[in-house]
Scaffold this motif. Structure first.
Motif, PDB file in Angstrom:
ATOM      1  N   ILE A  91      -2.258   1.556  10.616  1.00 42.04           N
ATOM      2  CA  ILE A  91      -2.460   2.520   9.536  1.00 42.04           C
ATOM      3  C   ILE A  91      -3.185   3.756  10.065  1.00 42.04           C
ATOM      4  O   ILE A  91      -2.804   4.885   9.770  1.00 42.04           O
ATOM      5  N   LYS A  92      -4.204   3.551  10.870  1.00 43.33           N
ATOM      6  CA  LYS A  92      -4.936   4.675  11.450  1.00 43.33           C
ATOM      7  C   LYS A  92      -4.006   5.547  12.276  1.00 43.33           C
ATOM      8  O   LYS A  92      -4.065   6.770  12.208  1.00 43.33           O
ATOM      9  N   SER A 143       5.005  10.573   0.181  1.00 49.50           N
ATOM     10  CA  SER A 143       4.399   9.243   0.116  1.00 49.50           C
ATOM     11  C   SER A 143       4.843   8.406   1.297  1.00 49.50           C
ATOM     12  O   SER A 143       5.981   8.509   1.751  1.00 49.50           O
ATOM     13  N   VAL A 144       3.940   7.576   1.767  1.00 48.86           N
ATOM     14  CA  VAL A 144       4.237   6.599   2.816  1.00 48.86           C
ATOM     15  C   VAL A 144       3.954   5.239   2.207  1.00 48.86           C
ATOM     16  O   VAL A 144       2.857   4.988   1.720  1.00 48.86           O
ATOM     17  N   GLU A 145       4.950   4.366   2.202  1.00 48.09           N
ATOM     18  CA  GLU A 145       4.780   3.025   1.661  1.00 48.09           C
ATOM     19  C   GLU A 145       4.685   2.032   2.804  1.00 48.09           C
ATOM     20  O   GLU A 145       5.442   2.115   3.771  1.00 48.09           O
ATOM     21  N   LEU A 146       3.751   1.099   2.680  1.00 52.23           N
ATOM     22  CA  LEU A 146       3.537   0.081   3.706  1.00 52.23           C
ATOM     23  C   LEU A 146       3.882  -1.281   3.134  1.00 52.23           C
ATOM     24  O   LEU A 146       3.441  -1.633   2.047  1.00 52.23           O
ATOM     25  N   LEU A 189      -2.037   7.902  10.159  1.00 50.40           N
ATOM     26  CA  LEU A 189      -2.795   8.946   9.498  1.00 50.40           C
ATOM     27  C   LEU A 189      -3.303  10.016  10.453  1.00 50.40           C
ATOM     28  O   LEU A 189      -3.692  11.092  10.024  1.00 50.40           O
ATOM     29  N   ALA A 203       0.848  -1.187   0.000  1.00 52.33           N
ATOM     30  CA  ALA A 203       0.000   0.000   0.000  1.00 52.33           C
ATOM     31  C   ALA A 203       0.884   1.238   0.000  1.00 52.33           C
ATOM     32  O   ALA A 203       1.993   1.228   0.527  1.00 52.33           O
ATOM     33  N   ARG A 204       0.383   2.299  -0.594  1.00 51.11           N
ATOM     34  CA  ARG A 204       1.110   3.568  -0.630  1.00 51.11           C
ATOM     35  C   ARG A 204       0.097   4.685  -0.393  1.00 51.11           C
ATOM     36  O   ARG A 204      -0.941   4.725  -1.038  1.00 51.11           O
ATOM     37  N   ILE A 205       0.422   5.572   0.532  1.00 51.07           N
ATOM     38  CA  ILE A 205      -0.397   6.755   0.797  1.00 51.07           C
ATOM     39  C   ILE A 205       0.376   7.933   0.243  1.00 51.07           C
ATOM     40  O   ILE A 205       1.507   8.183   0.650  1.00 51.07           O
ATOM     41  N   THR A 206      -0.219   8.657  -0.700  1.00 46.77           N
ATOM     42  CA  THR A 206       0.432   9.824  -1.282  1.00 46.77           C
ATOM     43  C   THR A 206      -0.408  11.055  -0.970  1.00 46.77           C
ATOM     44  O   THR A 206      -1.595  11.096  -1.290  1.00 46.77           O
ATOM     45  N   TYR A 207       0.227  12.033  -0.350  1.00 43.50           N
ATOM     46  CA  TYR A 207      -0.446  13.273   0.018  1.00 43.50           C
ATOM     47  C   TYR A 207      -0.309  14.293  -1.104  1.00 43.50           C
ATOM     48  O   TYR A 207       0.598  14.192  -1.941  1.00 43.50           O
TER      49      TYR A 207
END
Length: 98
Positions: free
Chosen positions: A93-94, A81-84, A97, A72-76
């Motif tokens: 994850i919560k 980016s945060v890669e999991l 964030l 998973a990747r969270i991109t703002y």
């Protein structure tokens, strides 16, 4: 000599940096306009000398083996980016964030 608005916000900016609070929390505590504080903070932040050390995220090593590619990747919007890697734990994850 009377303080200028520049001097007032410079002092507030310095106090905010030392407070450990978010900008919004600091503004609420001080009873100042968030819009004005964000404006002045941006001006003062560009005045700061560039640091040789990276600012922001640090690499966290985990003891358990992980997959070689992120699951998973969270991109703002800012581009950060945060890669999991490995199994995803919703609570972890919560926490990232919040």
């Amino acid at each position: 000599m009377e303080k200028t608005i520049h001097d007032t916000y410079r002092e507030l900016f310095t106090n905010w940096q030392q407070s450990g609070l978010s900008k919004a929390s600091f503004c609420h505590r001080e009873g100042i306009s968030k819009a004005s504080f964000y404006y002045w903070s941006k001006k003062f932040a560009t005045d700061l000398p560039a640091s040789n050390s990276p600012v922001g995220f640090s690499r966290i090593e985990v003891a358990d083996p992980v997959l070689p590619t992120p699951v998973a990747r969270i991109t703002y919007p800012s581009g950060i980016s945060v890669e999991l890697f490995g199994p995803l734990d919703p609570d972890r994850i919560k926490a990232l964030l919040v």
